[in-house]
Design an enzyme around this catalytic site. Structure first.
Site, PDB file in Angstrom:
ATOM      1  N   GLU A 497      11.043   9.499 -10.489  1.00 46.98           N
ATOM      2  CA  GLU A 497      10.251  10.655 -10.011  1.00 46.98           C
ATOM      3  C   GLU A 497      11.081  11.744  -9.327  1.00 46.98           C
ATOM      4  OE1 GLU A 497       6.573   9.516  -7.977  1.00 46.98           O
ATOM      5  OE2 GLU A 497       6.497   7.640  -9.089  1.00 46.98           O
ATOM      6  N   ARG A 528       5.330  13.059   8.271  1.00 48.11           N
ATOM      7  CA  ARG A 528       5.117  13.316   6.851  1.00 48.11           C
ATOM      8  C   ARG A 528       3.960  14.300   6.645  1.00 48.11           C
ATOM      9  NH1 ARG A 528       5.858  12.692   1.805  1.00 48.11           N
ATOM     10  NH2 ARG A 528       4.137  12.100   0.445  1.00 48.11           N
ATOM     11  N   GLU A 618     -10.074   5.889   0.088  1.00 50.37           N
ATOM     12  CA  GLU A 618     -10.341   6.913   1.098  1.00 50.37           C
ATOM     13  C   GLU A 618     -11.420   7.886   0.645  1.00 50.37           C
ATOM     14  OE1 GLU A 618      -6.430   8.787   1.128  1.00 50.37           O
ATOM     15  OE2 GLU A 618      -7.443  10.682   0.857  1.00 50.37           O
ATOM     16  N   HIS A 707       7.504   1.790   4.567  1.00 45.99           N
ATOM     17  CA  HIS A 707       7.301   2.882   5.519  1.00 45.99           C
ATOM     18  C   HIS A 707       8.266   2.821   6.690  1.00 45.99           C
ATOM     19  CE1 HIS A 707       3.516   2.313   3.343  1.00 45.99           C
ATOM     20  NE2 HIS A 707       3.568   3.621   3.277  1.00 45.99           N
TER      21      HIS A 707
END
Ligand code: GLN
Ligand code: ZN
Length: 771
Positions: A497, A528, A618, A707
């Site tokens: 990517e 972020r 979400e 993370h």
């Protein structure tokens, strides 16, 4: 008529906070420098709000990382493992947010999850049975005093005690976190007393849980909390802020709380206004109603005519003294300032004129207040007529409506949503076609987005690099990463990517119906930020979007290369979307575009295609009663994107950040051949849901947390895999990190993946597969 703002974006116009935090973490800036940048942002924000004419300007809405984490520090809910760090508040704070691994210390970060139905992530409070609280961080009063020292009397904002407990999590069994209220309240009261003493006229207490389904105990907790607070502080004026949904069956509860102002979200839930205006106990009180009429979750210009009708209706019942005007929720969820957008090419003036960012929304709030006041209305009539023109143009613009796109959605049939055969049959076919080892290893898609890579893109944008040169450099990166993955011994490769700025923006740029901003950043978690693209019109795919890169990557290796796409629900969820048609309609339009891409990848020889849907959960409505309707179209949008391929093509999906336990059967209904999923931060507890439900397809529960920069050991990943094997059939188990690696550095990525591959090898030796 007064105006208030509930909270302001805090990253800075140019993401100053991000840059300062990251420099500090990297040891390239001092604590003083970071704190100085933070103070400048706060000051600027207060001034912007003051200049806009907002009456009640928030303080303590600023945070160095996250507001819930701030609250945990305020009330001293500091988990045991950080005790040794208590003498330096800032190191303690960042340790809780990000974990620490240095000089022999190795402490994991706290869990992170999404704030209600937003794409903002908060740090989940951890509670134990004999949880103790104490007034620890003085941040709230400090920030109030800071504003006061420059002559701005602010309204401190804190998360309310009930919502604070409810967004947290029990870390051991045998109690319910709501039972901690009695111990928590005295600390809250101390904080509130101090704010009162410091001279706060109003205090805003956010209780978003008032829009959720509440148990009886939780309802009682609300009453208890606010009665106790009121008893101790009879003079203090309090606002209770609710947002993201209607109060629904909690309406009477919310109205009964002994506070002075109730804020409601009239963008998400306009219908609740009538209910409240009809409520005699509200009418007969002297409570203020704060009308959240300006959308804090989207970037469209407010429809003044509409809002004025709402305000007028409320004023007729309550009188203008009891009405305040406000954004629907904190402006944390919108970009800073539309005036920074100057690029006609990505954001044409016509479309820009339909939009408003945080700063513009403040003016909208103030203008609405003036227009609602007969003594000032006249002066603002030109604002109103300009607004009406913009709103009117948007409704009829030919830029938005494409009949051929609408038609394609209209004629969809059931077969468009189904693969040719059921999973069991596909699995057989794929086993033969792909010839993967047991416990195949893979990664989630992205590799480190280094400064060099980002600079390539910046140079391309500035015209310093030709498209051709840029593409060549990306090709080199892809080839390097292919070699690197082969050397590591990964089974299913990805292209990395490198060509993508962001997993949604990249696709937005390739699809029609989208516009982009230069500076439209919104905080996602910690430092972020994301820059959501904006869907303004019907969505179409003019040409292939990723085939070139995936095909190139596949041509460089004999191993299997996984194609990499973002799914329709996530593209929808992480974009600013149209408010002039239903979300499902837009999701199907995107689903069709992705379907075309999936089919083109298959044609180009890509045998595994991952369609990421990290955002599927979400998108869930906050109220359970609305879940099914959403899940039905969301799952269908995914199936539409995936179902156009032959049985031997293996469709993967990926999910992260959320708890998926409660929608597991719908995840199964997506019918991806393989799902990779984040589990490591919550110690694989998610897996038990997959086990209870007997999740039928293949699954790669993340074996380490990407993370955090910490490098997991082989041993700890073996332990996680063994745990996974207790509940997942061996033949269905994949080995992978829990998310993409774009935020990590190459060194830690390599070390972690080496350990991961060792763990997979160990498991292969020690476990027999009976298929
Ligand atoms: N394929 C994406 C990546 O690896 C997935 C990111 C995500 O789930 N948030 O970056
Ligand atoms: Zn992920």
């Amino acid at each position: 008529m007064r105006t208030q703002n509930l909270g302001y974006t805090r990253i800075g116009n140019k993401r100053e906070l991000k840059k300062a935090s990251e420099a500090f973490w990297a040891g390239k800036a001092t604590q003083t420098e970071l704190l100085e940048t933070a103070a400048q942002i706060r000051l600027k924000n207060w001034q912007i709000q003051k200049n806009a004419g907002i009456d009640l300007i928030p303080s303590n809405d600023f945070s160095l990382y996250d507001l819930v984490l701030d609250m945990s520090l305020t009330v001293g809910a500091i988990p045991e493992r950080y005790q040794a760090l208590q003498n330096n508040e800032l190191s303690l704070y960042f340790a809780m947010a990000r974990g620490v691994q240095k000089e022999g210390i190795d402490i994991s970060a706290m869990e992170m999850t999404k704030w209600f139905d937003t794409n903002y992530h908060y740090i989940v409070p951890e509670f134990i049975k004999d949880q103790q609280f104490s007034y620890f961080s003085k941040k709230a009063v400090n920030q109030f005093n800071e504003a006061k020292s420059v002559g701005i009397l602010t309204k401190p904002v804190i998360i309310g005690p009930v919502s604070y407990l409810l967004v947290g999590k029990e870390k051991e069994s045998g109690f319910n976190r709501i039972d901690l209220l009695e111990r928590l309240l005295p600390v809250y009261i101390e904080v509130l007393k101090e704010l009162f003493g410091a001279g706060a006229e109003w205090i805003q207490i956010d209780e978003p849980y008032l829009v959720m389904d509440l148990s009886v105990d939780e309802q009682i907790a609300f009453q208890k909390a606010y009665q106790s607070i009121r008893e101790v502080l009879p003079q203090q004026k309090f606002i209770i802020a609710t947002y993201f949904e209607d109060l629904g069956e909690n309406t009477n509860l919310a109205i009964s709380l002994p506070v002075d102002c109730l804020h409601i979200d009239l963008v998400r839930a306009p219908h609740q206004l009538d209910i409240i205006l009809d409520n005699s106990s509200f009418k007969n009180s002297n409570k203020i109603l704060s009308l959240g009429v300006v959308d804090g979750r989207n970037i469209w210009k407010n429809d003044f005519t509409n809002s004025l009708n709402t305000i007028l209706k409320a004023t007729k019942v309550l009188g203008s003294n009891r009405i305040w005007i406000a954004p629907s929720c904190s402006l944390l969820h919108t970009p800073c300032d539309l005036d920074l957008e100057k690029d006609e090419a990505t954001l044409p003036a016509e479309i820009k004129n339909w939009m408003a960012f945080a700063k513009q929304k403040l003016s909208e709030v103030v203008t609405l207040a003036h227009l609602s006041d007969s003594t000032t209305a006249k002066k603002y009539f030109t604002h109103l007529s300009k607004n009406q023109v913009a709103i009117g143009q948007r409704k009829v613009s030919a830029k938005i409506h494409k009949p051929q796109v609408k038609e394609r959605v209209k004629v969809l049939q059931e077969s468009d949503f189904n693969r040719d055969n059921a999973f069991e049959i596909r699995q057989e076919t794929q086993t033969k076609a792909l010839k993967l080892p047991a416990f195949p290893t893979t990664t989630i898609g992205s590799f480190p987005q280094t400064t060099e890579i980002r600079q390539l893109r910046a140079r391309l944008k500035k015209g310093e690099l030709t498209e051709e040169a840029y593409n060549q450099l990306i090709e080199i990166e892809i080839e390097k990463s292919v070699r690197w993955q082969e050397d590591l011994g990964i089974d299913v490769l990805v292209h990395g990517e490198f060509e993508r700025n962001d997993m949604v923006e990249y696709f937005g740029e390739k699809l029609s119906g989208y516009v982009f901003t230069q500076n439209g950043w919104v905080q996602s978690y910690g430092s972020r930020c994301v820059k959501p693209p904006i869907i303004y019109g019907d969505v179409e795919r003019p040409e292939a979007m990723t085939v070139r890169w995936s095909a190139l990557a596949q041509s460089k290796t004999n191993k299997l290369m996984k194609g990499m796409l973002t799914g329709p629900v996530t593209i929808l969820q992480w974009s600013f979307v149209r408010d002039d048609q239903s979300r499902s309609e837009t999701a199907f339009q995107i689903g069709l575009a992705i379907r075309d891409e999936v089919q083109d990848l298959e044609k180009a020889g890509i045998k595994l295609i991952q369609i990421d849907e990290p955002a599927i959960r979400e998108g869930l409505p906050l109220r359970k009663s609305k879940w099914n309707e959403y899940l039905q179209w969301a799952v269908n949008a995914f199936r539409l994107s995936a179902a156009g391929v032959a049985d031997e093509t293996q469709i993967h999906t990926h999910m992260c950040y959320s708890e998926f336990n409660d929608i597991i059967e719908h995840i199964a209904a997506m019918d991806a051949d393989v799902i990779t999923i984040e589990t490591s931060r919550s110690q694989m507890e998610l897996l038990s849901a997959f086990a209870d439900f007997k999740y039928p397809n293949e699954i790669g529960p993340g074996v380490y947390d990407i993370h955090s920069p910490r490098i997991p050991s082989t041993q700890e990943m073996i332990v996680l895999l063994e745990k996974a094997l207790e509940v997942i059939p061996a033949r269905n188990l994949w080995v992978n990190p829990d998310c993409g690696l774009k935020t990590r550095g190459w060194h830690e990525t390599e070390e972690a993946l080496k350990n991961m591959i060792e763990a997979a090898k160990f498991i292969r030796k020690s476990v027999q597969i009976n298929s």
